[in-house]
Design an enzyme around this catalytic site. Structure first.
Site, PDB file in Angstrom:
ATOM      1  N   SER A  25      36.767 -66.239  60.283  1.00  0.00           N
ATOM      2  CA  SER A  25      35.361 -66.584  60.470  1.00  0.00           C
ATOM      3  C   SER A  25      35.193 -67.889  61.240  1.00  0.00           C
ATOM      4  O   SER A  25      35.894 -68.867  60.991  1.00  0.00           O
ATOM      5  CB  SER A  25      34.683 -66.720  59.103  1.00  0.00           C
ATOM      6  OG  SER A  25      33.354 -67.169  59.243  1.00  0.00           O
ATOM      7  N   LEU A  77      27.793 -75.059  60.582  1.00  0.00           N
ATOM      8  CA  LEU A  77      27.310 -73.707  60.256  1.00  0.00           C
ATOM      9  C   LEU A  77      26.153 -73.257  61.148  1.00  0.00           C
ATOM     10  O   LEU A  77      25.220 -72.597  60.685  1.00  0.00           O
ATOM     11  CB  LEU A  77      26.890 -73.626  58.782  1.00  0.00           C
ATOM     12  CG  LEU A  77      27.998 -73.895  57.764  1.00  0.00           C
ATOM     13  CD1 LEU A  77      27.428 -73.946  56.363  1.00  0.00           C
ATOM     14  CD2 LEU A  77      29.086 -72.839  57.862  1.00  0.00           C
ATOM     15  N   ASN A 130      32.172 -68.698  51.713  1.00  0.00           N
ATOM     16  CA  ASN A 130      32.692 -69.994  52.132  1.00  0.00           C
ATOM     17  C   ASN A 130      32.215 -71.031  51.117  1.00  0.00           C
ATOM     18  O   ASN A 130      31.069 -71.470  51.163  1.00  0.00           O
ATOM     19  CB  ASN A 130      32.184 -70.342  53.535  1.00  0.00           C
ATOM     20  CG  ASN A 130      32.577 -71.749  53.954  1.00  0.00           C
ATOM     21  OD1 ASN A 130      33.390 -72.401  53.310  1.00  0.00           O
ATOM     22  ND2 ASN A 130      31.980 -72.224  55.035  1.00  0.00           N
ATOM     23  N   CYS A 133      31.174 -75.471  51.329  1.00  0.00           N
ATOM     24  CA  CYS A 133      29.873 -76.064  51.643  1.00  0.00           C
ATOM     25  C   CYS A 133      29.459 -77.058  50.559  1.00  0.00           C
ATOM     26  O   CYS A 133      29.779 -76.881  49.386  1.00  0.00           O
ATOM     27  CB  CYS A 133      28.806 -74.979  51.746  1.00  0.00           C
ATOM     28  SG  CYS A 133      29.171 -73.702  52.939  1.00  0.00           S
ATOM     29  N   ILE A 194      44.024 -70.609  53.748  1.00  0.00           N
ATOM     30  CA  ILE A 194      43.202 -71.750  53.380  1.00  0.00           C
ATOM     31  C   ILE A 194      42.075 -71.939  54.390  1.00  0.00           C
ATOM     32  O   ILE A 194      42.199 -71.523  55.552  1.00  0.00           O
ATOM     33  CB  ILE A 194      44.033 -73.041  53.308  1.00  0.00           C
ATOM     34  CG1 ILE A 194      44.704 -73.352  54.645  1.00  0.00           C
ATOM     35  CG2 ILE A 194      45.074 -72.941  52.212  1.00  0.00           C
ATOM     36  CD1 ILE A 194      45.439 -74.687  54.726  1.00  0.00           C
ATOM     37  N   ASN A 195      41.004 -72.586  53.924  1.00  0.00           N
ATOM     38  CA  ASN A 195      39.986 -73.086  54.834  1.00  0.00           C
ATOM     39  C   ASN A 195      40.536 -74.369  55.465  1.00  0.00           C
ATOM     40  O   ASN A 195      41.669 -74.769  55.196  1.00  0.00           O
ATOM     41  CB  ASN A 195      38.682 -73.339  54.050  1.00  0.00           C
ATOM     42  CG  ASN A 195      37.453 -73.197  54.925  1.00  0.00           C
ATOM     43  OD1 ASN A 195      37.506 -73.413  56.130  1.00  0.00           O
ATOM     44  ND2 ASN A 195      36.339 -72.839  54.323  1.00  0.00           N
ATOM     45  N   THR A 196      39.747 -75.028  56.275  1.00  0.00           N
ATOM     46  CA  THR A 196      40.240 -76.199  56.997  1.00  0.00           C
ATOM     47  C   THR A 196      40.465 -77.407  56.093  1.00  0.00           C
ATOM     48  O   THR A 196      39.801 -77.587  55.080  1.00  0.00           O
ATOM     49  CB  THR A 196      39.257 -76.595  58.115  1.00  0.00           C
ATOM     50  OG1 THR A 196      37.955 -76.777  57.547  1.00  0.00           O
ATOM     51  CG2 THR A 196      39.209 -75.540  59.200  1.00  0.00           C
ATOM     52  N   GLY A 220      44.491 -75.042  63.139  1.00  0.00           N
ATOM     53  CA  GLY A 220      45.531 -74.953  64.156  1.00  0.00           C
ATOM     54  C   GLY A 220      46.915 -75.072  63.543  1.00  0.00           C
ATOM     55  O   GLY A 220      47.071 -75.223  62.322  1.00  0.00           O
ATOM     56  N   GLY A 246      45.450 -70.021  58.358  1.00  0.00           N
ATOM     57  CA  GLY A 246      45.702 -71.444  58.507  1.00  0.00           C
ATOM     58  C   GLY A 246      46.857 -71.702  59.450  1.00  0.00           C
ATOM     59  O   GLY A 246      48.014 -71.745  59.044  1.00  0.00           O
TER      60      GLY A 246
END
Length: 307
Positions: A25, A77, A130, A133, A194-196, A220, A246
């Site tokens: 996403s 977002l 997500n 947030c 993982i998310n960032t 990255g 990730g």
């Protein structure tokens, strides 16, 4: 992609993906940007850009900063709102044969519930939450950094969703397994991680942060070892399917993440310089399976042998 004599299909939370490769996403918009390169139906699924109840303009620029082996982003977002997605983007994606993961965000638990309720009446295949947030009712602390809040938001959204719920976990926590267990207890059907990672860059000439929002999410190749470690930990803590992501930048990366415990793989930042990367990864996984006598891609998952 070459045709190979292996089974790449994955049963992910009750939905069959034709292969384990998914776009992450926020990195492929709503799929239209990549349509000149290949058909959406060639991928396991597309996780579309995160959407909110109402349209959002996002953060003021600068919103992107380069880093060694990755980028920082603080987009905020930006999106046209869930109704525009339902009316305009989703019909196009389904016409193209895509399996669709609808990523949702919000400032309150009520926001998440309302977006999930709207999407439940459509033909999206999954709803991905997500939870990185900020929770405006709790002083701006991210939903995903407290196990009690993770449980609460998951269990509440489940009441409004007829679709499988994927909870996308934040790595900016002390113990990722606590959050995974809380999501599982709350009724999540799957996890994404993982998310960032939270990061920052500073312009040494102006002494100002490069990002207008001061900090942003690091993605990255730089985050790949962290992602592998957290996926391995979570695989040993819960029984839910895992969408691993990730820093994946090659087929070897994807295979490593599968071995760590992922059931499907998300590709994101590395698509910017190489939009064909998802197809290359699909073919690379199939080649690896052929060479190693593996018939079903599910047989790769969680096969790591610790010392």
């Amino acid at each position: 992609m070459e045709m190979r004599n292996v089974d790449l299909s994955v049963n992910f939370a009750g939905v069959t993906l034709k292969n384990p490769v998914v776009t992450v996403s926020g990195t492929c918009g709503f799929g239209e940007e990549y349509s000149p390169y290949y058909e959406a139906k060639q991928l396991g699924a597309i996780a579309v850009k995160g959407m909110t109840l109402a349209p959002r303009l996002g953060n003021p620029p600068p919103r992107i900063a380069e880093t060694p082996s990755g980028i920082l982003n603080s987009i905020g977002l930006q999106n046209p709102g869930v109704d525009v997605f339902i009316d305009e983007d989703l019909p196009r994606l389904k016409k193209e044969g895509a399996t669709v993961i609808a990523n949702i965000s919000g400032s309150t638990i009520s926001d998440y519930c309302k977006v999930a309720e709207k999407l439940s009446e459509t033909d999206v295949d999954f709803i991905e939450m997500n939870i990185s947030c900020p929770n405006v009712k709790e002083g701006g602390v991210a939903f995903g950094t407290n196990k009690d809040t993770v449980f609460e938001i998951t269990s509440e959204v489940k009441k409004y969703s007829k679709k499988p719920i994927i909870v996308k976990l934040s790595p900016n926590v002390t113990d990722i397994t606590e959050m995974a267990r809380a999501a599982e207890a709350g009724g999540a059907n799957a996890l994404a991680l993982i998310n960032t990672l939270l990061g920052m860059r500073i312009d040494i000439k102006t002494k100002r942060p490069i990002l207008h929002n001061n900090v942003g999410g690091l993605s990255g190749p730089a985050v790949f070892p962290v992602a592998v470690r957290m996926i391995w930990q979570v695989r040993n803590a819960v029984s839910l399917p895992i969408l691993g992501m990730g820093g994946v930048a090659s087929a070897n990366d994807a295979i490593e993440m599968l071995i760590a415990g992922a059931d499907a793989i998300g590709v994101g930042t590395a698509m910017f310089p190489n939009p064909y990367l998802p197809l290359e990864i699909i073919d690379g996984i199939a080649e690896y399976m052929e060479k190693n006598g593996i018939k079903n891609v599910a047989d790769i998952s969680a096969t790591v042998e610790p010392w």
